[in-house]
Design a protein around this motif. Structure first.
Motif, PDB file in Angstrom:
ATOM      1  N   GLU A  41      37.466  49.868  44.979  1.00 12.26           N
ATOM      2  CA  GLU A  41      38.740  49.571  45.628  1.00 12.26           C
ATOM      3  C   GLU A  41      38.679  48.284  46.443  1.00 12.26           C
ATOM      4  OE1 GLU A  41      41.985  51.722  48.580  1.00 12.26           O
ATOM      5  OE2 GLU A  41      40.468  52.923  47.548  1.00 12.26           O
ATOM      6  N   SER A  42      37.521  47.969  46.954  1.00 11.82           N
ATOM      7  CA  SER A  42      37.385  46.728  47.735  1.00 11.82           C
ATOM      8  C   SER A  42      37.668  45.506  46.869  1.00 11.82           C
ATOM      9  CB  SER A  42      35.979  46.630  48.331  1.00 11.82           C
ATOM     10  OG  SER A  42      34.998  46.680  47.304  1.00 11.82           O
ATOM     11  N   ASP A  43      37.260  45.561  45.592  1.00 15.53           N
ATOM     12  CA  ASP A  43      37.532  44.452  44.672  1.00 15.53           C
ATOM     13  C   ASP A  43      39.033  44.351  44.379  1.00 15.53           C
ATOM     14  OD1 ASP A  43      34.848  44.073  44.637  1.00 15.53           O
ATOM     15  OD2 ASP A  43      34.550  44.490  42.512  1.00 15.53           O
ATOM     16  N   ILE A  44      39.688  45.498  44.301  1.00 12.49           N
ATOM     17  CA  ILE A  44      41.132  45.510  44.040  1.00 12.49           C
ATOM     18  C   ILE A  44      41.867  44.848  45.203  1.00 12.49           C
ATOM     19  CG2 ILE A  44      43.153  46.994  43.736  1.00 12.49           C
ATOM     20  CD1 ILE A  44      41.254  49.055  42.449  1.00 12.49           C
ATOM     21  N   LYS A  45      41.493  45.206  46.414  1.00 16.96           N
ATOM     22  CA  LYS A  45      42.126  44.629  47.604  1.00 16.96           C
ATOM     23  C   LYS A  45      41.907  43.118  47.662  1.00 16.96           C
ATOM     24  CE  LYS A  45      41.686  48.700  50.586  1.00 16.96           C
ATOM     25  NZ  LYS A  45      41.059  49.239  51.818  1.00 16.96           N
ATOM     26  N   ALA A  46      40.658  42.684  47.430  1.00 16.25           N
ATOM     27  CA  ALA A  46      40.322  41.267  47.520  1.00 16.25           C
ATOM     28  C   ALA A  46      41.052  40.460  46.445  1.00 16.25           C
ATOM     29  CB  ALA A  46      38.811  41.084  47.377  1.00 16.25           C
ATOM     30  N   CYS A  47      41.093  41.017  45.248  1.00 19.09           N
ATOM     31  CA  CYS A  47      41.761  40.328  44.141  1.00 19.09           C
ATOM     32  C   CYS A  47      43.255  40.195  44.414  1.00 19.09           C
ATOM     33  CB  CYS A  47      41.516  41.095  42.841  1.00 19.09           C
ATOM     34  SG  CYS A  47      42.326  40.375  41.402  1.00 19.09           S
ATOM     35  N   TYR A  48      43.864  41.283  44.881  1.00 18.79           N
ATOM     36  CA  TYR A  48      45.299  41.241  45.160  1.00 18.79           C
ATOM     37  C   TYR A  48      45.610  40.231  46.263  1.00 18.79           C
ATOM     38  CZ  TYR A  48      49.844  42.470  47.009  1.00 18.79           C
ATOM     39  OH  TYR A  48      51.130  42.402  47.469  1.00 18.79           O
TER      40      TYR A  48
END
Length: 209
Positions: A41-48
């Motif tokens: 989920e951390s990658d999802i947040k950073a990407c968004y």
């Protein structure tokens, strides 16, 4: 000149990202965010965060920016929702399994690592997601039709109840009138009945004065 080139390069990056989002398969949130399935989920947040800042409508004049931004936001929301992400992950896994069955491969087959298989997997995932979406819409339509039938039944039952209540109220309202009419009819009938000697009863004369 360097500033101008840098500015043009940034605009090019923005336009490229907007085009990529607009052309991404909308039912696959991973594709919209350009992420691989299973990322934390951390990658999802950073990407968004990175992409939303890049294509934000306030920072570009691209006319498609608002819609691209909305698609990006929706995809991020779907991946952060546990149930929606689980459904997407299941669809992706189903697509992989269907391809493996068709090719008669097991999980250790070297063909699973090739770019050709990854491309086939993406296309198969689209098919599975479209099929799932059509099934969901069909179920939703059936549910709405059933709810519509139930609402009609409830409305008809309410109308019948109100009609019955009105009939009972009208009946009660005219009750005294019917009783008085019946009494008048009964009294007149008694007056018209012959006496025991066969003669009609004479009406009593009212005494004046």
């Amino acid at each position: 000149a360097l500033d101008t080139l840098e500015k043009e390069a940034k605009e090019f990056d923005k336009d490229s990202e907007i085009d990529r989002i607009m052309n991404a398969f909308r039912l696959d949130a991973y594709a919209v965010l350009d992420l691989q399935p299973g990322v934390p989920e951390s990658d999802i947040k950073a990407c968004y965060r990175k992409k939303s800042l890049l294509i934000h409508p306030d920072k570009t004049k691209n006319p498609q920016a608002p819609e691209a931004f909305d698609r990006l936001k929706k995809a991020e929301g779907e991946l952060r929702d546990e149930k929606q992400r689980a459904r997407l992950d299941d669809a992706i896994a189903d697509a992989r399994m269907l391809l493996m069955r068709a090719k008669k491969w097991d999980k250790n087959d070297e063909g699973l690592k090739t770019d050709e298989f990854l491309k086939e997997w993406r296309e198969k995932t689209k098919e599975v997601l479209i099929d799932n979406e059509l099934r969901r819409r069909k179920q939703m339509k059936g549910k709405m039709q059933e709810e519509g039938r139930e609402r009609r039944k409830e409305a008809e039952a309410q109308q019948a109840y109100e009609k019955k209540r009105k009939y009972e109220a009208d009946w009660e309202e005219t009750r005294e009138k019917r009783i008085d009419s019946w009494r008048q009819f009964s009294n007149k009938k008694k007056e018209d009945e012959p006496s025991t000697d066969g003669k009609k009863k004479k009406k009593k004369m009212k005494v004046l004065g």
